[in-house]
Design a protein around this motif. Structure first.
Motif, PDB file in Angstrom:
ATOM      1  N   UNK A  40      -4.078  -4.258   1.834  1.00  0.00           N
ATOM      2  CA  UNK A  40      -2.943  -5.162   2.028  1.00  0.00           C
ATOM      3  C   UNK A  40      -2.742  -6.104   0.860  1.00  0.00           C
ATOM      4  N   UNK A  41      -3.655  -6.093  -0.103  1.00  0.00           N
ATOM      5  CA  UNK A  41      -3.526  -6.984  -1.252  1.00  0.00           C
ATOM      6  C   UNK A  41      -3.949  -8.398  -0.958  1.00  0.00           C
ATOM      7  N   UNK A  42      -4.822  -8.580   0.012  1.00  0.00           N
ATOM      8  CA  UNK A  42      -5.302  -9.909   0.360  1.00  0.00           C
ATOM      9  C   UNK A  42      -5.202 -10.165   1.843  1.00  0.00           C
ATOM     10  N   UNK A  43      -5.671 -11.343   2.250  1.00  0.00           N
ATOM     11  CA  UNK A  43      -5.654 -11.727   3.659  1.00  0.00           C
ATOM     12  C   UNK A  43      -4.363 -12.482   3.945  1.00  0.00           C
ATOM     13  N   UNK A  44      -3.498 -11.953   4.796  1.00  0.00           N
ATOM     14  CA  UNK A  44      -2.251 -12.669   5.116  1.00  0.00           C
ATOM     15  C   UNK A  44      -2.553 -13.993   5.805  1.00  0.00           C
ATOM     16  N   UNK A  61       6.450  -7.173  10.611  1.00  0.00           N
ATOM     17  CA  UNK A  61       7.275  -6.281   9.800  1.00  0.00           C
ATOM     18  C   UNK A  61       6.436  -5.142   9.225  1.00  0.00           C
ATOM     19  N   UNK A  62       5.137  -5.377   9.058  1.00  0.00           N
ATOM     20  CA  UNK A  62       4.246  -4.384   8.471  1.00  0.00           C
ATOM     21  C   UNK A  62       3.084  -4.088   9.416  1.00  0.00           C
ATOM     22  N   UNK A  63       2.902  -2.811   9.832  1.00  0.00           N
ATOM     23  CA  UNK A  63       1.743  -2.472  10.666  1.00  0.00           C
ATOM     24  C   UNK A  63       0.422  -2.775   9.973  1.00  0.00           C
ATOM     25  N   UNK A  64       0.350  -2.556   8.659  1.00  0.00           N
ATOM     26  CA  UNK A  64      -0.891  -2.823   7.939  1.00  0.00           C
ATOM     27  C   UNK A  64      -1.218  -4.312   7.962  1.00  0.00           C
ATOM     28  N   UNK A  65      -0.231  -5.156   7.768  1.00  0.00           N
ATOM     29  CA  UNK A  65      -0.467  -6.595   7.800  1.00  0.00           C
ATOM     30  C   UNK A  65      -0.926  -7.027   9.188  1.00  0.00           C
ATOM     31  N   UNK A  66      -0.346  -6.458  10.238  1.00  0.00           N
ATOM     32  CA  UNK A  66      -0.791  -6.802  11.598  1.00  0.00           C
ATOM     33  C   UNK A  66      -2.265  -6.475  11.786  1.00  0.00           C
ATOM     34  N   UNK A  68       0.773  -1.232   0.000  1.00  0.00           N
ATOM     35  CA  UNK A  68       0.000   0.000   0.000  1.00  0.00           C
ATOM     36  C   UNK A  68       0.801   1.276   0.000  1.00  0.00           C
ATOM     37  N   UNK A  69       2.134   1.204   0.140  1.00  0.00           N
ATOM     38  CA  UNK A  69       2.933   2.428   0.204  1.00  0.00           C
ATOM     39  C   UNK A  69       3.295   2.975  -1.177  1.00  0.00           C
ATOM     40  N   UNK A  70       2.990   2.238  -2.239  1.00  0.00           N
ATOM     41  CA  UNK A  70       3.157   2.812  -3.564  1.00  0.00           C
ATOM     42  C   UNK A  70       4.403   2.385  -4.299  1.00  0.00           C
ATOM     43  N   UNK A  71       4.876   1.154  -4.086  1.00  0.00           N
ATOM     44  CA  UNK A  71       6.061   0.702  -4.827  1.00  0.00           C
ATOM     45  C   UNK A  71       5.771   0.694  -6.334  1.00  0.00           C
ATOM     46  N   UNK A  72       4.638   0.118  -6.698  1.00  0.00           N
ATOM     47  CA  UNK A  72       4.290   0.040  -8.126  1.00  0.00           C
ATOM     48  C   UNK A  72       4.096   1.428  -8.714  1.00  0.00           C
ATOM     49  N   UNK A  73       3.436   2.302  -7.969  1.00  0.00           N
ATOM     50  CA  UNK A  73       3.224   3.671  -8.453  1.00  0.00           C
ATOM     51  C   UNK A  73       4.546   4.389  -8.665  1.00  0.00           C
ATOM     52  N   UNK A  74       5.491   4.172  -7.749  1.00  0.00           N
ATOM     53  CA  UNK A  74       6.794   4.821  -7.882  1.00  0.00           C
ATOM     54  C   UNK A  74       7.544   4.299  -9.110  1.00  0.00           C
ATOM     55  N   UNK A  75       7.468   2.993  -9.376  1.00  0.00           N
ATOM     56  CA  UNK A  75       8.115   2.456 -10.569  1.00  0.00           C
ATOM     57  C   UNK A  75       7.460   3.005 -11.834  1.00  0.00           C
ATOM     58  N   UNK A  76       6.148   3.129 -11.807  1.00  0.00           N
ATOM     59  CA  UNK A  76       5.455   3.687 -12.977  1.00  0.00           C
ATOM     60  C   UNK A  76       5.861   5.146 -13.199  1.00  0.00           C
ATOM     61  N   UNK A  77       5.997   5.894 -12.102  1.00  0.00           N
ATOM     62  CA  UNK A  77       6.446   7.287 -12.227  1.00  0.00           C
ATOM     63  C   UNK A  77       7.852   7.351 -12.815  1.00  0.00           C
TER      64      UNK A  77
END
Length: 918
Positions: free
Chosen positions: A195-199, A278-283, A19-28
């Motif tokens: 989160x892109x799905x349920x961990x 490792x990830x607050x969002x995943x927790x 959710x932090x935008x890795x894909x968006x940053x690569x696209x930019x």
């Protein structure tokens, strides 16, 4: 990397939680690259067919023959192991001569694969509050109601994808505040979407471990939402009493993992005896998406675990979360609230806020619920989390609540805005709080009124400040409220009363009546240990010009706030310390406090306090040879000051910009800036700042040929100097008179000014007077005397780090035919440290003081990438290999500089007395 790619190749790994935008940053990056083609790599449809690293390199080099190539590989962690290995090997083998830029991204919610360990990595952080707010405004076209906006930002925690999902969930009516928000706002569906799905885990044991750690994090006492490994182990045994042990935890409370157990899930990390995601969002997603009955069972197991403490706040919270259904539970709510209020129970402000908020959720009575939400907001503020306090205060709104509860909530709302919002709004909220509290809690009402005066002071609204400080009835001995510390409460009430009386007398110009009550504030606080009272003491000492008492009060307030874990008060204590050092002319110390204050203010979400620290940093940098730093800090301070109505911070920043102009030999620009700040009229700057800037204006105006303008402000400044609230004012006044005096009187006035400087102390202001005197002597063809004064000025400027002013002194000495030493040559700085640029030296000093690269970037207003780049240059220039070596070298240099400066001062003093030539 993109900027350098046309000349040479490179590789970079981007890591960040979902959710932090890795894909968006690569696209930019792909859209921004114009120097050549962009290639996108993927694992390919055939899992058994892989290019080797050599084949991949040959392909990329062939593509880069005609033009440089940018290669993007998104979500490389999803590739199978052989493909990842070859990709990472190809990245390591890339040469800078290849003109190939390889940009990879991996998720950091699991351990980054070892094949990528040797690649340079950039970790993506959550959005800063201001950027998250800007994104929300873009998503909603700015129509979100303020309370809804605050809750959305708090729930998103800086995660862009989560913020988008939250906005998408709300209807237009909910977004505008016309209908109640759904609860919980960040439910399982929203979190799973972000989160892109349920961990999940590879086994039932692993899934239980993930849920237990996630549930334990809900009642964490720290900022990382971590959990005690022993507590988790005990809870798992209750949850699954079957033989065996949980994955990766070991058979007993020891620290080492059991070799027979399955590996720890990749989402978790074990550090010592603490487990965390490792990830607050995943927790959060793991906790929210679990089946309700299983989640309650985990909380029940955590509450029953022996390590839970049985009666401690953490155990009570888990017990409350194990209850069935959302129905009110008065007994559990009362016990939670009572334990949270018990100061003998060890718990952080963060944990107490969680407990109060949970107690409010379980409370049926509206007034009691509002009271508990208000208490939760107060604890969140003390923990330095205004983003959490605002939604809690919104939840506390209940017109049926008693005036005392509503007044307390309004007081907290006003204090939140005072630190991070429009100060005009804060002023009105605090006045309303004082009115609501007057009948039930006069002492708290008086504190609210004084805080309202602070807000008017920050806004530069003198009439509002005076009206707020209107005379009140004499202080009476009040019976302390039940549960309060009687003597401490009485002392606090007396401090508030005396501060109010003295502050009003000062603003009314009755300077003779201000000293006694403000002095009482300073004296009463010498035996106190409450940070709020000590902060009042530091403020009163600054009003009186007692910089030593201000430094003492600020330092004690800082220690008390840290000891109590009151993160919200640390930035303000550092602000008073920085101002005290600045008023004393100790610019390097002011800069040190302001740099730390800026970091803590930004972490605590206090943009207004951060603006004041920026202004102090601009003033400190204005005497150094760093015009870019001055401009950067001034721009940042003014940005917040203009949006939030911070007249005091704006005036300080404008003074800093003008003083930088004056130091660099641009008196016309300085006089123009300062004229708007100090000359009488409706546009005059903040009433507490413009007098401090008068000496700079007089100097600039005289040099610019505006003598009459300079004379117009001296009468008011003479009154200010007579009051004694500024230890340098008397010497500065004599200097101003010398600048405007005819030749037959100027000599004596300059000497008188230097004598007053000797009484007041402070290298910088004394050196400025010596510089002006030396210039005056040189122009009257008295070179022998001029050399002595200019040599003294140079030594003083070098001792306090005033590089731009030292350059003026050297120029004057050269005009006399003298050969002044080069910058740094007499400052004792080792030769290698002298190789650094000013920006590199500032970064080296901050890193040596223990700041992280991100903290340095926040302080200097640059990107982390820029800090990384400069730090590599620093390491190469100095020949050091670690931050510890760098700290040792900087410390040795500073000690040598202090010793050389003391020697220079002794030599200059001897020359001044004997008339010897430097």
């Amino acid at each position: 990397m993109l900027d350098a790619l046309p000349a040479h190749g490179g590789r970079l790994l981007l890591a960040g939680e979902p959710g932090l935008g890795r894909t968006t940053l690569l696209q930019w990056a792909a859209r921004s690259f114009r120097a050549g083609p962009v290639l996108h790599l993927g694992p390919g449809p055939d899992a058994n067919a892989h290019l080797t690293a050599g084949q991949l390199l040959d392909t990329l080099r062939a593509a880069a023959v005609a033009a440089p190539v940018l290669v993007c590989a998104d979500d490389a962690h999803r590739w199978d192991a052989p493909a990842r290995t070859e990709l990472a090997r190809a990245a390591r083998l890339l040469s800078t001569a290849d003109r190939v830029g390889l940009l990879l991204s991996v998720a950091s919610d699991r351990a980054v694969g070892p094949e990528f360990a040797r690649l340079p990595v950039v970790h993506l952080d959550p959005l800063a509050p201001a950027r998250a707010a800007a994104l929300l405004d873009d998503l909603t076209d700015g129509v979100a109601a303020p309370a809804v906006r605050e809750q959305l930002l708090a729930e998103a925690e800086g995660n862009p994808a989560l913020l988008v999902a939250l906005v998408r969930r709300l209807s237009p009516a909910e977004l505008r505040g016309h209908r109640p928000l759904p609860g919980p706002l960040a439910d399982a569906g929203v979190l799973a979407e972000a989160a892109g799905g349920v961990p999940t885990g590879p086994s039932a044991h692993a899934r239980d471990l993930l849920l237990t750690v996630a549930a334990a994090g809900e009642a964490s006492d720290g900022s990382d939402a971590d959990a005690d490994a022993g507590l988790v182990r005990d809870a798992l045994r209750r949850l699954r009493p079957a033989p065996g042990h949980g994955p990766g935890l070991g058979p007993d409370p020891g620290l080492g993992p059991d070799p027979g157990a399955e590996p720890l899930p990749g989402q978790l990390v074990l550090a010592g005896d603490r487990l965390r995601f490792r990830s607050p969002l995943v927790r959060r997603t793991v906790h929210a998406t679990a089946a309700a009955d299983r989640r309650r069972a985990v909380h029940r197991a955590l509450a029953d675990a022996p390590d839970g403490g049985g009666h401690c706040l953490t155990a009570l919270l888990h017990r409350s979360w194990s209850l069935d259904g959302p129905a009110p539970a008065p007994a559990s709510a009362d016990r939670l609230a009572a334990t949270a209020a018990d100061g003998a129970v060890p718990a952080s402000h963060r944990l107490r806020a969680t407990a109060y908020a949970r107690a409010a959720e379980l409370t049926a009575d509206g007034a009691r619920r509002a009271e508990r939400y208000t208490a939760a907001a107060e604890q969140a503020l003390l923990a330095g989390r205004p983003e959490r306090a605002r939604p809690l205060l919104a939840a506390a709104r209940d017109r049926a609540a008693p005036d005392a509860v509503r007044g307390r909530a309004e007081l907290l709302r006003g204090m939140t805005e005072l630190r991070d919002g429009p100060v005009g709004d804060a002023h009105q909220s605090l006045l309303l709080a004082a009115s609501l509290l007057a009948a039930d809690d006069p002492a708290e009402a008086a504190a609210a009124a004084l805080a309202a005066a602070d807000a008017a002071w920050a806004a530069g609204d003198l009439p509002a400040c005076l009206a707020t400080l209107a005379p009140e009835p004499p202080l009476r001995a009040e019976h302390p409220s039940p549960g309060s510390d009687g003597p401490a409460a009485a002392r606090t009430a007396a401090v508030v009363h005396d501060h109010r009386v003295g502050m009003r007398a000062l603003l009314e110009g009755r300077l003779d009546r201000a000293g006694a009550p403000l002095g009482q504030v300073v004296r009463r606080s010498r035996t106190g240990d409450r940070p709020e009272t000590l902060l009042r003491s530091a403020a009163a000492a600054l009003l009186l010009g007692d910089v030593d008492a201000a430094r003492s009060g600020g330092a004690r307030a800082l220690a008390a706030a840290r000891q109590l874990g009151s993160d919200a008060l640390v930035p303000q204590a550092l602000e008073y310390l920085a101002y005290a050092e600045l008023r004393a002319g100790r610019h390097p110390q002011a800069r040190t406090h302001a740099e730390e204050g800026l970091r803590t203010a930004l972490r605590a979400g206090q943009r207004n306090t951060a603006a004041h620290h920026r202004a102090v940093l601009a003033l400190a940098a204005s005497i150094e040879e760093e015009p870019d730093a001055v401009a950067r800090h001034v721009a940042a301070a003014l940005d917040t000051a203009r949006r939030h109505g911070l007249a005091q911070a704006a005036a300080l920043a404008q003074w800093a910009a003008a003083r930088a102009d004056l130091g660099r030999g641009r008196p016309f620009d300085a006089a123009d800036r300062l004229g708007l700040l100090v000359l009488p009229g409706p546009g005059r700057g903040h009433f507490a700042v413009w007098r401090l800037a008068v000496p700079c204006f007089v100097e600039a105006a005289v040099l610019a040929g505006r003598d009459e303008d300079a004379r117009r402000v001296l009468t008011d400044f003479a009154d200010w100097a007579a009051f004694g609230a500024d230890p340098q004012a008397a010497a500065q006044l004599a200097r101003c008179h010398a600048l405007l005096a005819p030749a037959e009187h100027a000599d004596a006035l300059y000497r008188h000014a230097l004598d007053r400087h000797d009484e007041a102390g402070g290298d910088f202001e004394r050196a400025r007077t010596a510089l002006l005197y030396g210039k005056w002597l040189r122009r009257r063809r008295r070179p022998r005397e001029a050399r002595g004064r200019l040599g003294t000025a140079l030594a003083g400027f070098e001792r306090c780090g005033a590089g731009v002013w030292a350059a003026q002194a050297r120029d004057e000495l050269r005009a006399l035919g003298a050969a002044p030493r080069s910058p740094g040559a007499g400052a004792g700085t080792p030769a290698r440290l002298g190789r650094l640029t000013p920006q590199q030296l500032r970064i080296a000093r901050q890193v040596a003081e223990g700041a992280t690269n991100r903290e340095v970037a926040l302080t200097l207003g640059v990107s982390t990438r820029t800090v990384d780049y400069h730090l590599r240059k620093v390491f190469a220039a100095l020949g050091v290999r670690s931050r510890l070596e760098l700290a040792r070298m900087v410390g040795q240099a500073e000690r040598a500089q202090e010793a050389q400066a003391a020697q220079d001062a002794r030599r200059a003093g001897h020359q001044e007395k004997t008339g010897a030539q430097p």
